[in-house]
Design an enzyme around this catalytic site. Structure first.
Site, mmCIF file in Angstrom:
data_model
loop_
_atom_site.group_PDB
_atom_site.id
_atom_site.type_symbol
_atom_site.label_atom_id
_atom_site.label_comp_id
_atom_site.label_asym_id
_atom_site.label_seq_id
_atom_site.Cartn_x
_atom_site.Cartn_y
_atom_site.Cartn_z
ATOM 1 N N GLY A 15 0.821 -1.204 0.000
ATOM 2 C CA GLY A 15 0.000 0.000 0.000
ATOM 3 C C GLY A 15 0.850 1.246 0.000
ATOM 4 O O GLY A 15 2.009 1.225 0.424
ATOM 5 N N GLY A 18 -0.188 9.182 1.223
ATOM 6 C CA GLY A 18 0.395 10.480 0.935
ATOM 7 C C GLY A 18 1.744 10.722 1.569
ATOM 8 O O GLY A 18 2.517 11.558 1.103
ATOM 9 N N VAL A 22 3.478 1.171 2.815
ATOM 10 C CA VAL A 22 3.310 0.023 3.692
ATOM 11 C C VAL A 22 3.788 -1.227 2.952
ATOM 12 O O VAL A 22 3.388 -1.472 1.806
ATOM 13 C CB VAL A 22 1.851 -0.142 4.142
ATOM 14 N N ASP A 122 -10.144 9.456 11.647
ATOM 15 C CA ASP A 122 -9.949 9.191 10.217
ATOM 16 C C ASP A 122 -10.579 7.857 9.829
ATOM 17 O O ASP A 122 -9.984 7.052 9.108
ATOM 18 C CB ASP A 122 -8.453 9.201 9.879
#
Length: 265
Positions: A15, A18, A22, A122
Site C-alpha cells: 500500500g 500520501g 506500507v 480518520d
C-alpha cells in the site's frame, strides 16, 4: 525488495499513501513468525515533525488492546511495525451480512477506544482491513495517525488533524474538538459507501464538499434495501446529524439500528 528496517526484511509493497509506504515484511526472528506490516515514511516526509507524528501514532494505538484495532509491535525513527492483515479492504465484502458484521466489529473497536479517551478521527473504508480468515477473525481498524487523545483538550491541543473530506464531520470543519460522535459520523459515511459504492456527499471541489457536510442532509439512498430503504435513510440521517449531541450515543448503537432497519425490509 530485500531492504530492511530495524531487522524487518521487506518482501513486497502492499500500500502507498500520501506520506508513507506500507510493506509486507518478515520479522527479525524469521522462521515460522507471521509477516508484519511495515509502515515507512517516504523520503520527503522524514522530517522531525513527521517522525513525531509517526511515534505518536504508535504510542496511541499501542495503548489499545482490542481485536478490532491493529496491533503494534515496534517503531523506529521513520517506520513502525504492526499487525499484517492480508484479507484486503473492507470494500471487498459483498454479502450484506458480512458488511454488517464488519461494521459492528469496527463500532465495538471505536467504542472501546472512546471509553479510553481516544478518537480515531480518520474512519474510512481504506482504514478498515480484513484478515485472511474473515469472518472467523473480524475487521480491524488501522491508521491512528490522526488520532486525538481527549486529554489533549485539557493539557495541550495537537495541531488540526489532516482530514479525509468525504468522511469529515461538521464540527471538525468548524474547528471544534473531535469526540466519539465524530467517529460515528465517519462510520456512517463509511457504511453508506460500503452499501452504495460512494460516500454520502460527492463533489467536484473541496469547498462544495465542505458545504455539503455543513448544510445538507445526506441524500436518500438508492432503492438498495427495498421497502426498508427509507428506514435506513433515517438511521443514517441521525448518525450524520449536524450537531454531535443529536447522533446515537455510541457507534454500536448506530450499527445496531442500521442492522435492525435493514432487516425490516
Amino acid at each position: 525488495m530485500g531492504a530492511s528496517f530495524g531487522g524487518y526484511l521487506i518482501t513486497r509493497e502492499v500500500g502507498r499513501g500520501g506520506s508513507a509506504v506500507v510493506y509486507q515484511a518478515q520479522s527479525p526472528e524469521g522462521g515460522q513468525c507471521p509477516p508484519v506490516a511495515l509502515k515507512v515514511l517516504d523520503e520527503q516526509h522524514r522530517t522531525a515533525a513527521w517522525q513525531t507524528r509517526l511515534g505518536r501514532e504508535f504510542e496511541i494505538a499501542a495503548t489499545l488492546d482490542h481485536p478490532g484495532i491493529v496491533g503494534m509491535y515496534r517503531h523506529g525513527p521513520f517506520w513502525l511495525a504492526m499487525q499484517f492483515l492480508g484479507g484486503g479492504p473492507l470494500t471487498r465484502l459483498q454479502a450484506t451480512g458480512d458488511r454488517l458484521a464488519a461494521l459492528a466489529q469496527i463500532a465495538t473497536a471505536l467504542d472501546y477506544a472512546h471509553h479510553r479517551g481516544i478518537v480515531h478521527c480518520d474512519v474510512k473504508p481504506t482504514n478498515i482491513l480484513l484478515p485472511q480468515d474473515f469472518p472467523h477473525s473480524g475487521a480491524v481498524l488501522t491508521d491512528f495517525g490522526s488520532a486525538h487523545a481527549v486529554v489533549d483538550d485539557v493539557h495541550r491541543r495537537q495541531p488540526d488533524p489532516e482530514v479525509s473530506l468525504p468522511y469529515t464531520a461538521p464540527e471538525i470543519l468548524l474547528g471544534k474538538a473531535p469526540s466519539a460522535a465524530t467517529d460515528e459520523y465517519a462510520l456512517a459515511c463509511t457504511a453508506v459507501e460500503l452499501f452504495t459504492g460512494a460516500p454520502p456527499f460527492v463533489a467536484d471541489d473541496a469547498a462544495e464538499l465542505v458545504d455539503a457536510h455543513l448544510r445538507h442532509l445526506p441524500p436518500p439512498l438508492p432503492n438498495t434495501f427495498g421497502a426498508a430503504t427509507r428506514t435506513v435513510d433515517l438511521v443514517v440521517e441521525r448518525a450524520m446529524a449536524k450537531y454531535p449531541a443529536r447522533r446515537y450515543d455510541s457507534c454500536t448503537e448506530f450499527v445496531t439500528e442500521l442492522s435492525r432497519a435493514i432487516a425490516s425490509g
